[in-house]
Design a protein around this motif. Structure first.
Motif, short mmCIF file in Angstrom:
data_model
loop_
_atom_site.label_atom_id
_atom_site.label_comp_id
_atom_site.label_asym_id
_atom_site.label_seq_id
_atom_site.Cartn_x
_atom_site.Cartn_y
_atom_site.Cartn_z
N THR A 51 33.80 -22.37 -74.90
CA THR A 51 32.66 -21.46 -74.83
C THR A 51 32.96 -20.29 -73.91
OG1 THR A 51 31.09 -23.22 -75.31
CG2 THR A 51 30.21 -21.29 -74.19
N THR A 107 27.09 -25.73 -79.01
CA THR A 107 26.82 -25.00 -77.76
C THR A 107 26.30 -25.99 -76.72
OG1 THR A 107 24.57 -24.47 -78.48
CG2 THR A 107 26.27 -22.82 -78.92
N LEU A 108 26.61 -25.71 -75.48
CA LEU A 108 26.11 -26.55 -74.40
C LEU A 108 24.64 -26.26 -74.16
CD1 LEU A 108 29.02 -26.13 -71.83
CD2 LEU A 108 28.54 -28.15 -73.21
N THR A 109 23.88 -27.30 -73.95
CA THR A 109 22.49 -27.14 -73.54
C THR A 109 22.46 -26.89 -72.04
OG1 THR A 109 22.21 -29.49 -73.10
CG2 THR A 109 21.71 -28.74 -75.36
N ASP A 110 21.30 -26.57 -71.51
CA ASP A 110 21.19 -26.42 -70.05
C ASP A 110 21.63 -27.71 -69.35
OD1 ASP A 110 20.25 -23.83 -70.30
OD2 ASP A 110 18.13 -24.40 -70.10
N ARG A 111 21.21 -28.83 -69.91
CA ARG A 111 21.59 -30.13 -69.34
C ARG A 111 23.11 -30.32 -69.42
NH1 ARG A 111 20.41 -35.89 -71.73
NH2 ARG A 111 20.93 -37.13 -69.92
N ARG A 113 25.44 -27.90 -69.48
CA ARG A 113 26.09 -27.01 -68.50
C ARG A 113 25.96 -27.58 -67.09
NH1 ARG A 113 24.21 -23.35 -72.19
NH2 ARG A 113 22.19 -23.10 -71.19
N SER A 114 24.82 -28.15 -66.77
CA SER A 114 24.62 -28.75 -65.46
C SER A 114 25.57 -29.93 -65.26
CB SER A 114 23.16 -29.20 -65.33
OG SER A 114 22.96 -29.87 -64.12
N GLU A 117 29.17 -28.83 -64.56
CA GLU A 117 29.37 -28.44 -63.16
C GLU A 117 29.48 -29.66 -62.25
OE1 GLU A 117 30.23 -25.44 -62.15
OE2 GLU A 117 30.13 -25.00 -64.30
#
Length: 167
Positions: A51, A107-111, A113-114, A117
């Protein structure tokens, strides 16, 4: 005489393999803490890299399953299974590819992406702890040796050496 647990009589390759097994076990335990299999965690991190590359290249924020499969060095069916598990966990979403209506982007969701990290931070901390007893020059030398070994073992795209040494 060295005991079975004493690694001093092992070859360098055997030592690397023993270390790799240890790191795979540590990685599997870490993935499980996040409710993932090692393959799903690897897929999640790969999707984050793909991504980032797509965005840097001006493309849409995601990757096709075929790109994920190629990046992981697995069959498309295996990458689909990984993507299905990540989607079921709410870490990945599927959306139409704007450049090809027949294709789908992961695609990565917000969860997602978190979690990427957190996983990266945890891996960094575990890695730093593993080499903490090495002096800065020893760490630099270890890095140089590892990079040399990786570069010397031209691979077939899945990490298997293509010349000179058995897989």
């Amino acid at each position: 005489m060295p005991s079975v647990a004493d690694p001093s009589d092992l070859s360098e390759v055997d030592l690397l393999l023993r270390l790799a097994r240890r790191w795979r076990r540590v990685g599997a335990e870490a993935a499980a803490r996040h409710g993932l299999t090692p393959h799903q965690e690897r897929g999640l991190l790969a999707l984050a890299r793909l991504t980032r590359r797509a965005l840097e290249g001006g493309g849409p924020p995601g990757a096709r399953v075929s790109a994920l499969a190629e990046h992981l060095g697995v069959a498309a069916r295996s990458a689909t299974e990984v993507a299905d598990g990540l989607e079921a966990a709410g870490l990945v979403a599927r959306s139409p590819d704007p450049s090809d209506r027949r294709a789908v982007l992961l695609t990565l969701t917000d969860r997602g992406r978190s979690l990427v990290e957190r996983v990266r931070d945890e891996r960094r901390a575990v890695g730093d702890a593993a080499v903490a007893d090495l002096s800065p020059p020893d760490r630099a030398q270890l890095r140089r040796i590892l990079l040399t070994l990786l570069a010397a073992g031209d691979t077939d795209g899945r990490g298997a050496p293509t010349r000179g040494t058995p897989p």
